[in-house]
Motif scaffolding. Structure first.
Motif, PDB file in Angstrom:
ATOM      1  N   LEU A 123       0.829  -1.200   0.000  1.00 18.30           N
ATOM      2  CA  LEU A 123       0.000   0.000   0.000  1.00 18.30           C
ATOM      3  C   LEU A 123       0.867   1.255   0.000  1.00 18.30           C
ATOM      4  O   LEU A 123       0.651   2.180  -0.789  1.00 18.30           O
ATOM      5  CB  LEU A 123      -0.920  -0.012   1.228  1.00 18.30           C
ATOM      6  N   TYR A 124       1.878   1.288   0.895  1.00 16.39           N
ATOM      7  CA  TYR A 124       2.717   2.489   0.961  1.00 16.39           C
ATOM      8  C   TYR A 124       3.583   2.635  -0.288  1.00 16.39           C
ATOM      9  O   TYR A 124       3.852   3.743  -0.736  1.00 16.39           O
ATOM     10  CB  TYR A 124       3.574   2.482   2.228  1.00 16.39           C
TER      11      TYR A 124
ATOM     12  N   TYR B 211      12.009   4.218   5.728  1.00 14.29           N
ATOM     13  CA  TYR B 211      10.657   4.755   5.551  1.00 14.29           C
ATOM     14  C   TYR B 211       9.620   3.653   5.746  1.00 14.29           C
ATOM     15  O   TYR B 211       8.638   3.816   6.477  1.00 14.29           O
ATOM     16  CB  TYR B 211      10.525   5.382   4.161  1.00 14.29           C
TER      17      TYR B 211
ATOM     18  N   TYR C  85       2.631   1.730  -3.202  1.00 15.13           N
ATOM     19  CA  TYR C  85       1.713   2.068  -4.289  1.00 15.13           C
ATOM     20  C   TYR C  85       1.513   3.583  -4.407  1.00 15.13           C
ATOM     21  O   TYR C  85       1.352   4.123  -5.495  1.00 15.13           O
ATOM     22  CB  TYR C  85       0.360   1.377  -4.053  1.00 15.13           C
ATOM     23  N   VAL C  86       1.533   4.278  -3.256  1.00 12.78           N
ATOM     24  CA  VAL C  86       1.233   5.720  -3.287  1.00 12.78           C
ATOM     25  C   VAL C  86       2.482   6.589  -3.463  1.00 12.78           C
ATOM     26  O   VAL C  86       2.369   7.802  -3.587  1.00 12.78           O
ATOM     27  CB  VAL C  86       0.451   6.174  -2.036  1.00 12.78           C
ATOM     28  N   VAL C  87       3.659   5.975  -3.433  1.00 11.45           N
ATOM     29  CA  VAL C  87       4.886   6.741  -3.680  1.00 11.45           C
ATOM     30  C   VAL C  87       5.606   6.143  -4.888  1.00 11.45           C
ATOM     31  O   VAL C  87       5.271   5.055  -5.344  1.00 11.45           O
ATOM     32  CB  VAL C  87       5.838   6.747  -2.458  1.00 11.45           C
ATOM     33  N   GLU C  88       6.619   6.893  -5.374  1.00 18.09           N
ATOM     34  CA  GLU C  88       7.369   6.374  -6.518  1.00 18.09           C
ATOM     35  C   GLU C  88       8.401   5.350  -6.033  1.00 18.09           C
ATOM     36  O   GLU C  88       8.608   4.314  -6.642  1.00 18.09           O
ATOM     37  CB  GLU C  88       8.078   7.543  -7.208  1.00 18.09           C
ATOM     38  N   SER C  89       9.044   5.681  -4.942  1.00 18.40           N
ATOM     39  CA  SER C  89       9.982   4.746  -4.317  1.00 18.40           C
ATOM     40  C   SER C  89      10.169   5.171  -2.865  1.00 18.40           C
ATOM     41  O   SER C  89       9.854   6.307  -2.500  1.00 18.40           O
ATOM     42  CB  SER C  89      11.332   4.748  -5.049  1.00 18.40           C
ATOM     43  N   ALA C  90      10.677   4.267  -2.067  1.00 15.75           N
ATOM     44  CA  ALA C  90      10.893   4.574  -0.655  1.00 15.75           C
ATOM     45  C   ALA C  90      12.103   3.801  -0.169  1.00 15.75           C
ATOM     46  O   ALA C  90      12.446   2.749  -0.742  1.00 15.75           O
ATOM     47  CB  ALA C  90       9.657   4.190   0.167  1.00 15.75           C
ATOM     48  N   ASP C  91      12.732   4.316   0.866  1.00 13.29           N
ATOM     49  CA  ASP C  91      13.870   3.555   1.373  1.00 13.29           C
ATOM     50  C   ASP C  91      13.428   2.651   2.525  1.00 13.29           C
ATOM     51  O   ASP C  91      12.272   2.686   2.961  1.00 13.29           O
ATOM     52  CB  ASP C  91      15.042   4.473   1.755  1.00 13.29           C
TER      53      ASP C  91
END
Lengths: 104, 203
Positions: free
Chosen positions: A29-30, A41, A32-38
């Protein structure tokens, strides 16, 4: 409550069990709403332990749902995670299935 | 689509957290306002302060790299292409509008010189704030922080205009606003640092 004439719905086997697991559902889910995350995060957002998160990410990567890249930022290693097209499609299909089930 | 409502809510939460929960924007903008007003009080020269405006996002990002991202991680927010296109159109319209105002002033169709220069500046500030609010409404709903800043600026400008404050009084008023913003930002940052301690090396 099920009435006399009402038919009991058959079990729906189209639920993606990879996504349906609560921890992995949060991860996807998280992502899906961002382009990428580390990694940090996702750690903060999901509330999972490092080992738990690593294990779930490995499983998702193994099935082609996420892409994990390691890079160096100012000499500090950083793990970047993003959802693949396959992962996005799988999540969108999962949402449709769950919505249909809940609407029944 | 109603289906996307909860996804939109999660997106808004993620974006809002990324942008505002650490208090750094309030801290930097507030400090900038205080320093600008101090420079204007001491030297009377405001032009040079414009040079520092592009430094604000750079400073915010630099502070985040050392304070925010090691604590809560980093997520790259998705670009909204629709909003990007609308922003381009708005920039074109604004450049066109300012161009018309400039030529109108130069050809004496509109005489800005009849206003005392400080009130001209404030009139432009009020118009600019209303324009920015309109832009936000057109592009997306403004965040509560953006609204807070917009209405605070409008209130300040109105007070200066209505009470015909002298230049120095106006500078002190804006400096107070900047000081309040700095304090709020500093408190938010302190609470953020306390709530999110540094994690061990996670890779």
């Amino acid at each position: 409550m099920i009435e006399n004439n009402e038919t009991i719905p058959e079990s729906n086997d189209s639920i993606d069990r990879l996504i349906h697991e609560p921890a992995r559902l949060k991860i996807i889910l998280y992502l899906y709403v961002v382009e990428s995350a580390d990694f940090v995060y996702l750690l903060r957002q999901t509330g999972l332990t490092k080992g738990n998160l690593s294990a779930h990410l490995q499983k998702l990567e193994h099935n082609g749902y996420v892409e994990i890249t390691k890079e160096f930022l100012n000499r500090i290693p950083r793990t970047l995670i993003s959802l693949t097209e396959r992962g996005k499609t799988a999540f969108e299909e999962y949402r449709v299935v769950i919505k249909e089930m809940l609407n029944y | 689509m109603k289906n996307n409502d909860w996804i939109n809510e999660v997106t808004k939460k993620v974006v809002s957290e990324q942008k505002y929960r650490d208090g750094i924007p309030q801290l930097v903008v507030g400090t900038y306002l205080v320093l600008v007003m101090l420079m204007m009080l001491l030297s009377g020269n405001s032009a040079i302060t414009v040079v520092f405006v592009p430094l604000i996002p750079i400073l915010i990002e630099t502070l985040r790299k050392s304070l925010t991202y090691p604590r809560v991680g980093y997520a790259k927010i998705k670009e909204n292409k629709e909003i990007g296109k609308r922003m381009q159109w708005i920039l074109v319209i604004m450049v066109f509008g300012f161009g018309i105002l400039f030529f109108a002033h130069k050809s004496h169709v509109i005489d800005f010189r009849s206003l005392p220069s400080m009130y001209l500046g404030i009139s432009i500030l009020i118009a600019f704030t209303v324009l920015i609010l309109f832009i936000f409404m057109f592009i997306r709903k403004p965040t509560s922080l953006a609204l807070w800043y917009a209405f605070a600026l409008l209130a300040l400008a109105s007070i200066i205009f209505i009470f015909k404050l002298t230049k120095h009084s106006a500078y002190y008023l804006v400096m107070c606003f900047g000081f309040v913003s700095t304090v709020i930002g500093a408190i938010n940052l302190a609470m953020f640092i306390k709530k999110y301690p540094l994690l061990d090396n996670n890779d």
